[in-house]
Scaffold this active site. Structure first.
Site, mmCIF file in Angstrom:
data_model
loop_
_atom_site.group_PDB
_atom_site.id
_atom_site.type_symbol
_atom_site.label_atom_id
_atom_site.label_comp_id
_atom_site.label_asym_id
_atom_site.label_seq_id
_atom_site.Cartn_x
_atom_site.Cartn_y
_atom_site.Cartn_z
ATOM 1 N N ASP A 57 3.673 9.688 -1.583
ATOM 2 C CA ASP A 57 2.479 9.042 -1.040
ATOM 3 C C ASP A 57 2.068 7.915 -1.977
ATOM 4 O O ASP A 57 2.027 8.108 -3.202
ATOM 5 C CB ASP A 57 1.343 10.053 -0.903
ATOM 6 C CG ASP A 57 0.281 9.607 0.100
ATOM 7 O OD1 ASP A 57 0.354 8.450 0.552
ATOM 8 O OD2 ASP A 57 -0.600 10.418 0.430
ATOM 9 N N HIS A 117 0.810 -1.221 0.000
ATOM 10 C CA HIS A 117 0.000 0.000 0.000
ATOM 11 C C HIS A 117 0.842 1.270 0.000
ATOM 12 O O HIS A 117 0.280 2.370 -0.077
ATOM 13 C CB HIS A 117 -0.936 0.007 1.211
ATOM 14 C CG HIS A 117 -2.021 -1.019 1.133
ATOM 15 N ND1 HIS A 117 -3.270 -0.744 0.619
ATOM 16 C CD2 HIS A 117 -2.043 -2.326 1.479
ATOM 17 C CE1 HIS A 117 -4.017 -1.836 0.667
ATOM 18 N NE2 HIS A 117 -3.297 -2.813 1.190
#
Length: 724
Positions: free
Chosen positions: A380, A167
């Site tokens: 991110d 992730h």
């Protein structure tokens, strides 16, 4: 393996079970997306969620969220990791892996920090070994469990498909290369059948690291590791749209409407820029505040009419780390500076700053009243909050500004993209967004919403699980093929002499299969021939304990017969095909030149006819592989006239072999003449030579330890009890 919906369970593994976070919307922010993904599983499928947590016998008492799949309530299975071990493992994950995976080079790798991370993974493995059964699909999540796929596979769990999803970003190989445990972490991930990443960039960084560090070449979507194909896929995650709609229109609508009215009253008459981040150095909060400051410097008319609402969520597990305390101090000093310099009429501040958590209903209300979403993350993985903002802006159609260093910037093409390190560019993007016409905002929002609506958390989960299970259908087809082979084997003469030819790689699959081969080899009506292109020493090690098998090594140039009553088992030259003229010397000269240019590589002769160059000990495997590719091209240009063949990666991913043309075929022809005649032959993991391939009593299928054992048992040679 059972397919989904026919008995196979889905076992989701995260570092902890989803504890009810109360006001903390950032308690493992991908959990709500994962919950929606699980809601899209097949109705007949049982779903288990495994992670560290309290004893789940009383879930309500410990605040474990009740989560449902299509088949009903999900069963939680908690892994009881000792608290001291879990805390030490968390330090490794958050202080080393988190910054490195977000592209930050760190200087301090404390001695002993890896040991608790590994030990924690062993606790997870032991829990899963007891839990898994054939037909299950195991879906492992995130950087806290990088080692788990290989640990689970090495534990001998059979008939289980393993998927892993990361992730966070995977860093460039230059950053990743600094990790002292880089090999172990890569090999841990390669234990999976499928590796999932958010973007093509992250997947490319991973495969490049595999080549550079492990010396394994790769295709675009596949890495072959230890003879097994590991698929690499891109699966961008989406938001939990159901959760958002429930907050706006469902059971949470009352709280949402009240919060929305309060915010509208507080922010009345102003254009609102919203930013929501964790207190983390990856989120670029200082860069954002500098850009807002520059915006007010460039256009003083915006002071008092534009406000930045900056919500910063604390991360309790990192709040005691000095670097994070320093980051908070820097952020709050910048907030004070901007508000001190740019104050509206009657003391109105330009930045509304809150350090703390809010309810999800309040967050959705804040999304709804904003005019601009501003993200300036320096790194991110995806940024799901930006996608949630899009879902909440059906009416207002606010503008979206995204850092180009987020995964979301790769998929949300109608956002304004900025480099957060370029303060002037970000300030200009803010002024453009605030002045954007209603028509342009509507056009951009339409494109953003169309993407988000089609790529939700549910579609992400379905796509990933379908890719993991794609191998299930392949295995089912292989099993049907094996059954046909067995029937043909029987029809070919159950009472006659039979031959089984298999690759040495099959023998390492499991002990029961190797025992079955040993039982077969002792029968007078069966000949077992084990072959491998490697040398005699490797094949002796692979066949340890199998006294009755024939062994053919080094592309057929060496043979070892079973020991007889008066003759020990010894290696002897077998096929004697040689390279013509001076080809061997010319090949050696070329290989020596490349070996000398590749420090740490090794040149050897497994047999008089075979020359091998290997580079497994090289400090830079990627450079060695590039040298080998160049060498291979040169040798192949000479191979036809030189009377030799070139094999790159046939033995392993870090070797190149050169041997005479016709060597392997000659070995099989000679074997057919000297070994006992057969009425039926089965090839496992080995392609039958041309002289045998057209025979109706010769059968071949792909590698599978279970399939070979099935053949051995079905021909009536090995009772199941003996095989075990």
């Amino acid at each position: 393996m059972a397919a989904a919906g026919s008995g196979g369970r889905l076992i989701v593994v995260t570092s902890r079970v989803p504890l009810r976070g109360g006001e903390d919307i950032f308690s493992y922010s991908f959990f709500p997306c994962l919950e929606e993904a699980l809601g899209g599983t097949e109705p007949a499928q049982e779903v288990l969620w495994v992670g560290h947590g309290p004893d789940c016998r009383d879930q309500a008492q410990f605040g474990i969220d009740e989560c449902f799949s299509a088949g009903g309530a999900i069963e939680y299975v908690t892994v009881q990791v000792p608290e001291a071990l879990r805390a030490a493992s968390s330090v490794f994950s958050n202080s080393i892996l988190w910054p490195v995976f977000h592209g930050n080079a760190i200087e301090d790798f404390p001695v002993g920090s890896y040991a608790p991370y590994y030990a924690s993974a062993l606790v997870f493995r032991d829990t899963l070994v007891k839990l898994c059964r054939p037909g299950d699909t195991v879906w492992v999540h995130n950087y806290q469990l990088l080692l788990l796929p290989k640990l689970l596979r090495d534990a001998g769990v059979l008939g289980v498909r393993i998927g892993f999803f990361l992730h966070v970003p995977f860093p460039s190989s230059e950053i990743y290369h600094a990790l002292p445990w880089k090999r172990a972490l890569l090999e841990g991930m390669l234990g999976a059948d499928l590796l999932g990443f958010h973007t093509h960039d992250y997947a490319a960084h991973f495969t490049h690291a595999v080549t550079r560090i492990l010396g394994i070449d790769h295709r675009v979507t596949e890495v072959v590791y230890q003879g097994r194909a590991v698929h690499v896929g891109v699966f961008p995650i989406g938001p939990n749209v159901t959760r958002i709609r429930n907050a706006m229109e469902g059971a949470g609508a009352g709280v949402y409407e009240r919060k929305k009215a309060e915010l509208k009253e507080t922010l009345k008459g102003k254009k609102v820029i919203i930013s929501v981040e964790r207190m983390d150095f990856t989120q670029g909060i200082p860069q954002k505040l500098l850009a807002v400051e520059r915006m007010f410097e460039d256009d003083a008319s915006l002071v008092g009419s534009v406000v930045l609402v900056q919500l910063v969520i604390p991360i309790e597990s990192r709040s005691r780390i000095p670097a994070y305390r320093e980051l908070r101090r820097e952020v709050e000093e910048l907030v004070g500076r901007v508000n001190g310099r740019f104050t509206g009429d009657y003391g109105q501040t330009s930045v509304y700053y809150k350090y703390g958590s809010v309810s999800f209903a309040e967050l959705v209300a804040l999304y709804s009243v904003a005019d601009v979403w501003l993200n300036t993350a320096v790194r991110d993985g995806m940024n799901l909050l930006a996608q949630e903002f899009v879902v909440c802006q059906r009416k207002n159609k606010g503008a979206l500004i995204l850092s180009e260093f987020t995964g979301a910037a790769r998929v949300l093409g109608d956002a304004l993209r900025v480099n957060p390190w370029n303060v002037q560019q970000t300030a200009a993007a803010l002024r453009r967004a605030l002045a954007m016409s209603a028509e342009e905002r509507a056009d951009r929002h339409r494109g953003l919403y169309d993407y988000v609506a089609k790529h939700t958390a549910a579609t992400w989960g379905r796509a990933f699980l379908a890719a993991v299970r794609a191998g299930v259908h392949e295995e089912a087809a292989e099993q049907a093929s094996r059954r046909r082979v067995v029937e043909s084997f029987r029809a070919g003469g159950r009472e006659g002499h039979r031959m089984l030819v298999l690759s040495a790689a099959e023998l390492g699959a499991d002990a029961a299969f190797k025992t079955a081969i040993g039982v077969l080899a002792r029968q007078r009506t069966v000949t077992v021939l084990v072959i491998d292109p490697r040398g005699a020493a490797y094949l002796d090690e692979a066949c340890a304990g199998l006294d009755g098998v024939y062994r053919l090594a080094a592309y057929g140039s060496l043979l070892k017969r079973p020991a007889g009553a008066d003759a020990p088992a010894t290696w002897e030259p077998f096929a004697t095909v040689n390279m013509p003229g001076g080809s061997a010397e010319r090949v050696l000269q070329i290989l020596r030149r490349f070996a000398d240019a590749t420090p740490g590589s090794l040149l050897e002769r497994p047999s008089p006819q075979v020359i091998r160059w290997s580079w497994g000990a090289c400090w830079n495997p990627a450079a060695a592989l590039a040298q080998a590719s160049q060498c291979c091209q040169l040798l192949k240009s000479m191979a036809y006239t030189g009377g030799f063949r070139v094999a790159l990666g046939a033995v392993d991913a870090r070797s190149l072999e050169v041997y005479p043309q016709g060597l392997a075929s000659a070995a099989f022809v000679k074997a057919a003449a000297q070994l006992p005649p057969f009425q039926c032959a089965v090839f496992i993991g080995v392609r039958p030579p041309g002289a045998w391939a057209d025979r109706r009593d010769v059968f071949a299928f792909d590698r599978s330890a279970e399939g070979v054992a099935e053949v051995c048992r079905c021909v009536g040679s090995v009772p199941v009890s003996d095989a075990r």
